[in-house]
Design an enzyme around this catalytic site. Structure first.
Site, PDB file in Angstrom:
ATOM      1  N   SER A 178       0.789  -1.226   0.000  1.00  0.00           N
ATOM      2  CA  SER A 178       0.000   0.000   0.000  1.00  0.00           C
ATOM      3  C   SER A 178       0.820   1.275   0.000  1.00  0.00           C
ATOM      4  O   SER A 178       0.314   2.329  -0.377  1.00  0.00           O
ATOM      5  CB  SER A 178      -0.945   0.018   1.202  1.00  0.00           C
ATOM      6  OG  SER A 178      -0.213  -0.038   2.415  1.00  0.00           O
ATOM      7  N   HIS A 206      -5.522  -3.739  -2.201  1.00  0.00           N
ATOM      8  CA  HIS A 206      -5.323  -2.705  -3.229  1.00  0.00           C
ATOM      9  C   HIS A 206      -5.271  -3.270  -4.646  1.00  0.00           C
ATOM     10  O   HIS A 206      -5.012  -2.531  -5.593  1.00  0.00           O
ATOM     11  CB  HIS A 206      -4.048  -1.921  -2.924  1.00  0.00           C
ATOM     12  CG  HIS A 206      -4.088  -1.211  -1.608  1.00  0.00           C
ATOM     13  ND1 HIS A 206      -4.618   0.051  -1.462  1.00  0.00           N
ATOM     14  CD2 HIS A 206      -3.698  -1.598  -0.368  1.00  0.00           C
ATOM     15  CE1 HIS A 206      -4.546   0.415  -0.187  1.00  0.00           C
ATOM     16  NE2 HIS A 206      -3.987  -0.574   0.491  1.00  0.00           N
ATOM     17  N   LYS A 238     -12.416  -0.032  -0.910  1.00  0.00           N
ATOM     18  CA  LYS A 238     -11.473   0.661  -1.793  1.00  0.00           C
ATOM     19  C   LYS A 238     -12.031   0.648  -3.210  1.00  0.00           C
ATOM     20  O   LYS A 238     -12.924   1.429  -3.529  1.00  0.00           O
ATOM     21  CB  LYS A 238     -10.088   0.024  -1.664  1.00  0.00           C
ATOM     22  CG  LYS A 238      -9.509   0.180  -0.258  1.00  0.00           C
ATOM     23  CD  LYS A 238      -8.152  -0.435  -0.121  1.00  0.00           C
ATOM     24  CE  LYS A 238      -7.536  -0.159   1.241  1.00  0.00           C
ATOM     25  NZ  LYS A 238      -8.290  -0.742   2.374  1.00  0.00           N
TER      26      LYS A 238
END
Length: 384
Positions: A178, A206, A238
């Site tokens: 990240s 992610h 996300k």
């Protein structure tokens, strides 16, 4: 005395350029933010596909609230597992190619649930040195022997695995790191897991929704099968644009987590309206090639625009584009200067990143435009 000690520690954080500052937005999540009465162009969000404000998700959430209410009322194993939760779990399993999936309230809670449920005393965890804090904490909770290998170093990991006499072995890694934006060597990690009879737990917070065909994640990006020793965690706050997380894997593994993952058992199930929104989100992720292509175009624009300047970008092939500065105070100074230009880019400092590697963490989303990126490039070039 106790309060004075805390204040002293806070003063030390301020002195060292490590004190964090929270800002309150007066606008929904998106590239254009309203903060403290100012309009800013934000490069802070992990809303990679720009789905957090997507009308289709809002409509699905509203319909879900009308049909199912706002709260679930209990934990999943008592009476809080509603039909939208069950449907979403099935969708996630099908989407990722695994036999089953299990919903969690957050990615942090998912990681804290997985590791201690699978390993404990007399076992060993082999973790990448740059893993997320949730993975580090999960290892500590498990009480297993902890072995950290240099970032992405398969040879070092192989030596540690070969020397281990642990009852059970578990390899633990982020898929997309990240703060660096780089990818774990997942094919090599899976090969080592097979060779040394180890679990491989992959945190794809992610990568899910962003990487791989139809956004199916980092495993799909590397064309890896849903192997029985693979345990896959993806977050839903996300790229998916809402909230929550899930773990996918072999049916027996998911059955075990359902019985033993404390962060699943002992917490109230997530809101059914969020599950309804996420069902709509999965459809948009699968159809989101245009959004993902825009991300890669914006990333290339940023990198090309800052080439041949003093700004050093890490070699990231993802939406996370870190600009390494080094010194904590200098990083804060640059972030503050950008803020004065109407550009909000977070300054990331230790302990989130290693000492001496403070950075600006530029997060791009499909909701950004080439004009947005051009503004950031122009501002940074003006400071070069």
């Amino acid at each position: 005395m106790i309060l004075e000690e805390l204040q002293s520690e806070l003063d030390h954080l301020q002195r060292d350029g490590l004190r964090r500052q929270r800002r309150t937005l007066a606008s929904p999540c998106g590239p254009e933010a309203r903060v403290d009465g100012r309009s800013l162009l934000s490069f802070c969000s992990n809303d990679y596909l720009g789905l957090a404000g997507e009308p289709a998700l809002v409509d699905a959430a509203c319909a879900g609230a009308r049909a199912w209410g706002v709260g679930s009322g209990a934990s999943h194993l008592v009476s809080g597992h509603l039909r939208p939760h069950a449907a979403l779990e099935q969708q996630l399993a099908t989407f990722t190619g695994f036999a089953r999936a299990l919903l969690f309230s957050t990615g942090y809670m998912a990681n804290l649930g997985i590791v201690p449920a699978l390993v404990g005393r007399c076992d060993a965890v082999f973790a990448d040195r740059l893993n997320h804090a949730s993975l580090i904490d999960a290892v500590q909770l498990s009480r297993a022997d902890s072995r950290r290998y240099p970032h992405g170093d398969l040879a070092a990991l192989e030596r540690l695995l070969a020397a281990s006499r642990a009852r059970r072995k578990l390899i633990l890694t982020d898929a997309v790191f990240s703060m660096d934006g780089d990818l774990a060597p997942l094919p090599g990690l899976l090969a080592l897991a097979e060779r040394f009879d180890a679990w491989l737990v992959v945190d794809d917070a992610h990568g899910f929704g962003v990487l791989g065909p139809q956004g199916r994640g980092s495993l799909a990006h590397f064309q890896l099968p849903a192997a029985r020793r693979l345990i896959y965690m993806g977050t839903l706050g996300k790229a998916a644009g809402a909230a929550g997380a899930f773990v996918a894997g072999d049916a027996t593994v998911i059955d075990w987590l359902e019985q033993r993952a404390r962060t699943y058992i002992f917490t109230t199930a997530g809101s059914p309206l969020v599950a309804c929104a996420l069902a709509a989100s999965l459809e948009l992720i699968a159809e989101g090639d245009t959004r993902r292509q825009r991300l890669w175009q914006l990333s290339a624009q940023l990198r090309e625009g800052l080439a041949a300047t003093r700004w050093r970008l890490l070699p990231s092939p993802t939406a996370i584009q870190p600009v390494i500065i080094g010194d904590n105070h200098e990083t804060l100074r640059v972030a503050a200067a950008l803020y004065e230009h109407g550009l909000w880019v977070p300054a990331i400092r230790p302990p989130t990143v290693p000492r001496g590697s403070a950075r600006l963490r530029v997060s791009l989303t499909a909701a950004h435009t080439p004009q947005h990126v051009a503004r950031l490039v122009d501002a940074l070039r003006g400071m070069a």
